[in-house]
Design a protein around this motif. Structure first.
Motif, PDB file in Angstrom:
ATOM      1  N   SER A  29       0.876  -1.152   0.000  1.00 31.48           N
ATOM      2  CA  SER A  29       0.000   0.000   0.000  1.00 31.48           C
ATOM      3  C   SER A  29       0.920   1.210   0.000  1.00 31.48           C
ATOM      4  O   SER A  29       1.688   1.406   0.939  1.00 31.48           O
ATOM      5  CB  SER A  29      -0.889  -0.027   1.251  1.00 31.48           C
ATOM      6  N   GLY A  56      -9.371   4.427 -11.359  1.00 32.46           N
ATOM      7  CA  GLY A  56      -8.159   4.397 -10.544  1.00 32.46           C
ATOM      8  C   GLY A  56      -7.048   5.222 -11.162  1.00 32.46           C
ATOM      9  O   GLY A  56      -7.290   6.119 -11.970  1.00 32.46           O
ATOM     10  N   ASN A 102      -6.628  -4.926  -6.599  1.00 28.40           N
ATOM     11  CA  ASN A 102      -6.177  -3.538  -6.744  1.00 28.40           C
ATOM     12  C   ASN A 102      -5.554  -3.259  -8.109  1.00 28.40           C
ATOM     13  O   ASN A 102      -5.095  -2.148  -8.370  1.00 28.40           O
ATOM     14  CB  ASN A 102      -5.167  -3.187  -5.646  1.00 28.40           C
ATOM     15  N   SER A 193      -5.960   0.551  -8.271  1.00 31.37           N
ATOM     16  CA  SER A 193      -7.026   1.089  -7.431  1.00 31.37           C
ATOM     17  C   SER A 193      -6.511   2.249  -6.582  1.00 31.37           C
ATOM     18  O   SER A 193      -5.388   2.219  -6.079  1.00 31.37           O
ATOM     19  CB  SER A 193      -7.560  -0.012  -6.511  1.00 31.37           C
ATOM     20  N   SER A 195      -7.230   2.893  -3.716  1.00 31.07           N
ATOM     21  CA  SER A 195      -7.088   2.500  -2.306  1.00 31.07           C
ATOM     22  C   SER A 195      -5.635   2.290  -1.890  1.00 31.07           C
ATOM     23  O   SER A 195      -5.294   2.489  -0.727  1.00 31.07           O
ATOM     24  CB  SER A 195      -7.892   1.231  -2.024  1.00 31.07           C
ATOM     25  N   ILE A 196      -4.768   1.918  -2.828  1.00 31.53           N
ATOM     26  CA  ILE A 196      -3.359   1.699  -2.438  1.00 31.53           C
ATOM     27  C   ILE A 196      -2.586   3.006  -2.331  1.00 31.53           C
ATOM     28  O   ILE A 196      -1.443   3.017  -1.877  1.00 31.53           O
ATOM     29  CB  ILE A 196      -2.635   0.728  -3.392  1.00 31.53           C
TER      30      ILE A 196
END
Length: 201
Positions: A29, A56, A102, A193, A195-196
């Motif tokens: 991450s 993303g 991801n 993604s 999110s990382i």
């Protein structure tokens, strides 16, 4: 005395928890605020963020160490050995540090340089830039001393008597045609993604 069903279930739950923790420890991450044009390191490659979309972060890697053929017989990305490598062996290596969820699957348009639609479209998790994408993001892709590198766009297609010509980028940034049998550099192109990249702040 044997294990009770309750104790056995407890051990199974503990084992599941340990596996989940190990998976989290091995996943990457980035966890810092990154913007378009910023770079980050992943699996030994330097990646640049070319764009951010609802899907993303669109990211282009530096050239891989080994030059590769596009394919032995065809300029059709869908059938190419390079696509098989990137979405097979390379994707597995990437998935070992970035959870597969991801790495976002995205549509690829195989429109040829002269406007032929014979090859259609496909979906990849790891791809190459098209000519149109290269042109769009050119200001963020400097010239390189690493040699020539592949794009995904065919020069033309079999309906126009072109079966093996694929576009490539020269060290000075010009676009040329090359035989799919040739060996050139490979710059993986992915959508990761968001999110990382979320900040812990």
């Amino acid at each position: 005395m044997g294990l009770t069903l309750e104790k056995l279930q407890e051990q199974i739950n503990d084992l599941k928890k340990e596996v989940a923790e190990l998976k989290n420890e091995n996943s990457v991450s980035i966890k810092k605020k990154l913007e378009i044009g910023d770079t980050f390191d992943l699996i030994g490659l330097n990646w640049k963020i070319l764009d951010k979309t609802g899907a993303g972060y669109m990211c282009l890697a530096e050239t891989l160490e080994d030059e590769k053929q596009f394919d032995k017989n065809s300029s059709d990305w869908k059938k190419s050995s390079l696509r098989e490598y990137l979405n097979g062996e390379f994707l597995k290596e990437l998935s070992d540090v970035v959870e597969n969820d991801n790495i976002i699957s995205f549509k690829r348009d195989l429109l040829s340089l002269d406007g032929q639609t014979e090859y259609g479209t496909c979906e990849d998790k790891v791809s190459l830039l098209t000519v149109d994408e290269y042109r769009k993001y050119r200001s963020m892709i400097p010239n390189t001393d690493d040699g020539w590198w592949w794009l995904i766009t065919p020069w033309s297609t079999p309906c126009n008597d072109y079966e093996r010509s694929v576009t490539v980028v020269s060290p000075s940034g010009f676009i040329y045609g090359s035989n799919c049998l040739d060996y050139h550099g490979v710059r993986p192109f992915c959508i990761f993604s968001s999110s990382i990249f979320e900040s812990e702040d």
